[in-house]
Design an enzyme around this catalytic site. Structure first.
Site, mmCIF file in Angstrom:
data_model
loop_
_atom_site.group_PDB
_atom_site.id
_atom_site.type_symbol
_atom_site.label_atom_id
_atom_site.label_comp_id
_atom_site.label_asym_id
_atom_site.label_seq_id
_atom_site.Cartn_x
_atom_site.Cartn_y
_atom_site.Cartn_z
ATOM 1 N N TYR A 129 0.853 -1.196 0.000
ATOM 2 C CA TYR A 129 0.000 0.000 0.000
ATOM 3 C C TYR A 129 0.885 1.241 0.000
ATOM 4 O O TYR A 129 1.755 1.386 0.862
ATOM 5 C CB TYR A 129 -0.917 0.026 1.228
ATOM 6 C CG TYR A 129 -1.979 1.107 1.120
ATOM 7 C CD1 TYR A 129 -3.251 0.799 0.664
ATOM 8 C CD2 TYR A 129 -1.685 2.436 1.423
ATOM 9 C CE1 TYR A 129 -4.217 1.789 0.526
ATOM 10 C CE2 TYR A 129 -2.644 3.424 1.281
ATOM 11 C CZ TYR A 129 -3.913 3.102 0.833
ATOM 12 O OH TYR A 129 -4.850 4.076 0.680
ATOM 13 N N GLN A 188 -10.890 -0.088 0.998
ATOM 14 C CA GLN A 188 -11.309 -0.951 -0.104
ATOM 15 C C GLN A 188 -10.110 -1.595 -0.808
ATOM 16 O O GLN A 188 -10.198 -2.734 -1.286
ATOM 17 C CB GLN A 188 -12.176 -0.174 -1.100
ATOM 18 C CG GLN A 188 -11.514 1.025 -1.764
ATOM 19 C CD GLN A 188 -11.718 2.318 -0.974
ATOM 20 O OE1 GLN A 188 -11.901 2.284 0.237
ATOM 21 N NE2 GLN A 188 -11.682 3.439 -1.667
ATOM 22 N N ASN A 211 -3.652 5.799 6.166
ATOM 23 C CA ASN A 211 -4.365 6.600 7.166
ATOM 24 C C ASN A 211 -5.112 5.686 8.144
ATOM 25 O O ASN A 211 -4.944 4.470 8.144
ATOM 26 C CB ASN A 211 -5.308 7.590 6.478
ATOM 27 C CG ASN A 211 -6.364 6.900 5.622
ATOM 28 O OD1 ASN A 211 -6.653 5.703 5.791
ATOM 29 N ND2 ASN A 211 -6.963 7.634 4.709
ATOM 30 N N SER A 234 4.034 9.086 13.345
ATOM 31 C CA SER A 234 5.496 9.069 13.416
ATOM 32 C C SER A 234 5.988 9.586 14.760
ATOM 33 O O SER A 234 5.332 10.419 15.402
ATOM 34 C CB SER A 234 6.085 9.933 12.298
ATOM 35 O OG SER A 234 5.750 9.400 11.039
ATOM 36 N N GLN A 256 9.946 14.769 11.860
ATOM 37 C CA GLN A 256 8.831 13.856 12.105
ATOM 38 C C GLN A 256 7.541 14.614 12.357
ATOM 39 O O GLN A 256 6.459 14.159 11.966
ATOM 40 C CB GLN A 256 9.147 12.941 13.284
ATOM 41 C CG GLN A 256 10.330 12.028 13.034
ATOM 42 C CD GLN A 256 10.219 11.289 11.706
ATOM 43 O OE1 GLN A 256 9.351 10.455 11.506
ATOM 44 N NE2 GLN A 256 11.119 11.605 10.775
ATOM 45 N N HIS A 259 5.144 15.194 9.404
ATOM 46 C CA HIS A 259 4.387 14.094 8.811
ATOM 47 C C HIS A 259 2.898 14.203 9.073
ATOM 48 O O HIS A 259 2.075 13.873 8.212
ATOM 49 C CB HIS A 259 4.870 12.759 9.386
ATOM 50 C CG HIS A 259 6.011 12.150 8.649
ATOM 51 N ND1 HIS A 259 5.951 11.815 7.324
ATOM 52 C CD2 HIS A 259 7.263 11.817 9.063
ATOM 53 C CE1 HIS A 259 7.098 11.285 6.943
ATOM 54 N NE2 HIS A 259 7.916 11.283 7.979
ATOM 55 N N GLU A 323 9.700 5.084 17.701
ATOM 56 C CA GLU A 323 10.003 4.644 16.337
ATOM 57 C C GLU A 323 11.468 4.952 15.994
ATOM 58 O O GLU A 323 12.177 4.096 15.472
ATOM 59 C CB GLU A 323 9.053 5.363 15.377
ATOM 60 C CG GLU A 323 9.227 4.995 13.924
ATOM 61 C CD GLU A 323 8.318 5.830 13.033
ATOM 62 O OE1 GLU A 323 8.152 5.438 11.862
ATOM 63 O OE2 GLU A 323 7.774 6.862 13.483
ATOM 64 N N HIS A 324 11.897 6.176 16.279
ATOM 65 C CA HIS A 324 13.272 6.596 16.013
ATOM 66 C C HIS A 324 13.861 7.257 17.254
ATOM 67 O O HIS A 324 13.159 7.982 17.954
ATOM 68 C CB HIS A 324 13.348 7.648 14.893
ATOM 69 C CG HIS A 324 12.513 7.366 13.694
ATOM 70 N ND1 HIS A 324 11.256 7.912 13.498
ATOM 71 C CD2 HIS A 324 12.762 6.600 12.607
ATOM 72 C CE1 HIS A 324 10.772 7.505 12.337
ATOM 73 N NE2 HIS A 324 11.661 6.700 11.780
ATOM 74 N N ASP A 357 15.326 7.513 6.597
ATOM 75 C CA ASP A 357 14.094 7.503 5.815
ATOM 76 C C ASP A 357 14.353 7.242 4.344
ATOM 77 O O ASP A 357 13.458 6.771 3.634
ATOM 78 C CB ASP A 357 13.372 8.850 5.957
ATOM 79 C CG ASP A 357 12.451 8.897 7.164
ATOM 80 O OD1 ASP A 357 12.208 7.827 7.763
ATOM 81 O OD2 ASP A 357 11.982 10.000 7.499
ATOM 82 N N GLU A 411 -1.905 -36.056 27.869
ATOM 83 C CA GLU A 411 -2.769 -34.967 27.385
ATOM 84 C C GLU A 411 -4.141 -35.463 26.948
ATOM 85 O O GLU A 411 -4.965 -34.683 26.476
ATOM 86 C CB GLU A 411 -2.075 -34.242 26.223
ATOM 87 C CG GLU A 411 -0.838 -33.474 26.668
ATOM 88 C CD GLU A 411 -0.239 -32.627 25.560
ATOM 89 O OE1 GLU A 411 -0.664 -32.759 24.391
ATOM 90 O OE2 GLU A 411 0.641 -31.812 25.872
ATOM 91 N N HIS A 416 -3.065 -39.519 18.941
ATOM 92 C CA HIS A 416 -1.657 -39.140 18.911
ATOM 93 C C HIS A 416 -0.796 -40.289 19.443
ATOM 94 O O HIS A 416 0.222 -40.657 18.839
ATOM 95 C CB HIS A 416 -1.415 -37.895 19.784
ATOM 96 C CG HIS A 416 -1.766 -36.609 19.144
ATOM 97 N ND1 HIS A 416 -3.043 -36.251 18.833
ATOM 98 C CD2 HIS A 416 -0.973 -35.566 18.752
ATOM 99 C CE1 HIS A 416 -3.058 -35.048 18.295
ATOM 100 N NE2 HIS A 416 -1.797 -34.608 18.229
#
Length: 427
Positions: A129, A188, A211, A234, A256, A259, A323-324, A357, A411, A416
């Protein structure tokens, strides 16, 4: 922007409350996504085209929903030469980095004479994506696709919202070797990749940011397909001393913040005067930054400056699990080596997060929202899977069979137990 002092009596409670202020997916978003996925599963391409008209105001049909090879070639050719060169440069570095991650197959015989091992194989089909809203992101194409190519994935299907496809995005797709691109976005698109819709065949795993609707859709289709992660806003933490230039650190924080208004930027420093200089530099940068509106909202609502001894920085970073994180220090490893929870660590005064990045080679798809406590960034391992191998001859089976029967009986699983016992009794 919040300011915290490590020495204040209420620091622990206030700082922990700040860290926990992360955003959840609104219920109304999830409800919309649920209905969109159900419609695509039921009506396929018809629903997909309907949502393209409704959400993206785009008039696409079965003949135009796929981007043709000629369109990819022509679009990539429109990309400025210096950008194409940068894309190719980044692609080479990303490819080289991820090629070094390739694990080896293994076969060995243990002390019981059992032959064991594992084999790595690539996924068959992956969906990527690529957002199309706030900006064009050729780096997203590279970071999500090149590792899949290196892994040997046979089919990579890229989806991106309909509209004008940016030349840089098409140039990145060409550099990565992607030839299957669909004009479809939002929840979708995720549903189409997961379940198929008309000419779009289903994939085995979906990667790439989006998003809130895209993230909610990935959460809902997980299980039918694999996903990389549930991406949140971010994040960056910068650990810096007063030997830094304040405008450099301000620029790193805003890298950041720009973003998304929900992004988070945090400075940890042991110097009050330097903190004030960085704060002033941020305000100065915001006045001329083209993305200043989003960056200013992010800094205002989710930014922070923490005045703390540098020795306390690793513990604070681990609490944030960002994240960073940058360690803009002369001897960054002294503190960075003590950090357990971070998506990516940048060492030294000349390693801003921005190079990660784009061109460092490491992947910029990283855990957010404190997920670095239990997960890693995207890598070659996201596009391969490990299959265990077990081989027994009669002698090896005789060594393992009795314990197998005993455990199966314990068990309450008689079939088995018989599966092993029947071989022991007949030799």
């Amino acid at each position: 922007m919040r300011r915290f002092r490590y020495s204040d009596p209420g620091f622990e409670a206030a700082f922990n409350a700040f860290i926990d202020e992360r955003r959840e997916t609104p219920e109304e978003v999830d409800a919309i996504v649920r209905d969109v996925i159900a419609a695509v599963r039921t009506d396929g391409l018809e629903a997909l085209l309907s949502f393209a008209r409704r959400f993206d105001k785009a008039d696409v049909d079965e003949a135009t929903i796929r981007v043709s090879a000629e369109e990819i070639e022509a679009g990539a050719a429109q990309c400025p030469a210096e950008v194409r060169e940068a894309i190719d440069f980044a692609a080479r570095r990303i490819r080289a980095y991820h090629e070094r991650q390739r694990p080896a197959d293994m076969r060995f015989t243990d002390e019981a004479g059992v032959e064991l091992g594992w084999r790595w194989t690539p996924l068959e089909a992956v969906g990527v994506y690529v957002p199309g809203g706030r900006a064009a992101y050729p780096s997203t194409v590279l970071m999500n696709s090149v590792p899949a190519v290196v892994a040997g994935v046979e089919r990579i299907a890229m989806v991106t919202p309909p509209g004008r496809l940016q030349p840089a995005v098409l140039a990145a797709a060409k550099a990565a070797g992607i030839s299957e691109i669909w004009r479809v976005g939002g929840a979708q698109a995720v549903a189409a990749l997961a379940y198929g819709a008309g000419p779009i065949r289903p994939v085995d795993k979906i990667v790439g940011p989006g998003n809130a609707f895209v993230t909610a859709a990935k959460r809902r289709v997980y299980g039918a397909v694999g996903i990389d992660a549930l991406a949140g806003p971010s994040e960056i933490v910068v650990v810096a001393d007063a030997a830094n230039r304040a405008d450099w650190i301000a620029a790193d924080l805003l890298s950041q913040a720009e973003h998304d208004p929900a992004a988070q930027s945090i400075l940890i420093t042991d110097d009050e005067a330097f903190a004030a200089d960085v704060e002033a530099a941020v305000e100065a940068e915001l006045k001329t930054l083209a993305t200043g509106e989003d960056a200013a909202a992010s800094w205002r609502d989710h930014g922070a400056i923490v005045i703390a001894p540098l020795e306390a920085a690793p513990g604070l970073v681990d609490r944030i699990a960002p994240e960073h994180v940058e360690f803009a220090l002369d001897n960054p490893e002294a503190l960075a080596d003590r950090v357990r929870h971070a998506g990516a660590i940048f060492l030294g005064r000349h390693a801003p997060e921005a190079i990660g990045d784009y061109v460092a080679g490491s992947n910029h798809v990283l855990p957010t929202s404190r997920a670095a406590r239990f997960s890693s960034g995207l890598s070659l391992y996201d596009f391969i899977k490990r299959t265990s191998i077990v081989k027994c001859d009669p002698a090896a089976f005789a060594a393992l069979g009795p314990a197998t029967v005993a455990l199966a009986d314990a068990e309450g699983l008689p079939a088995h137990a018989r599966s092993a016992a029947i071989r022991l009794s007949r030799g």
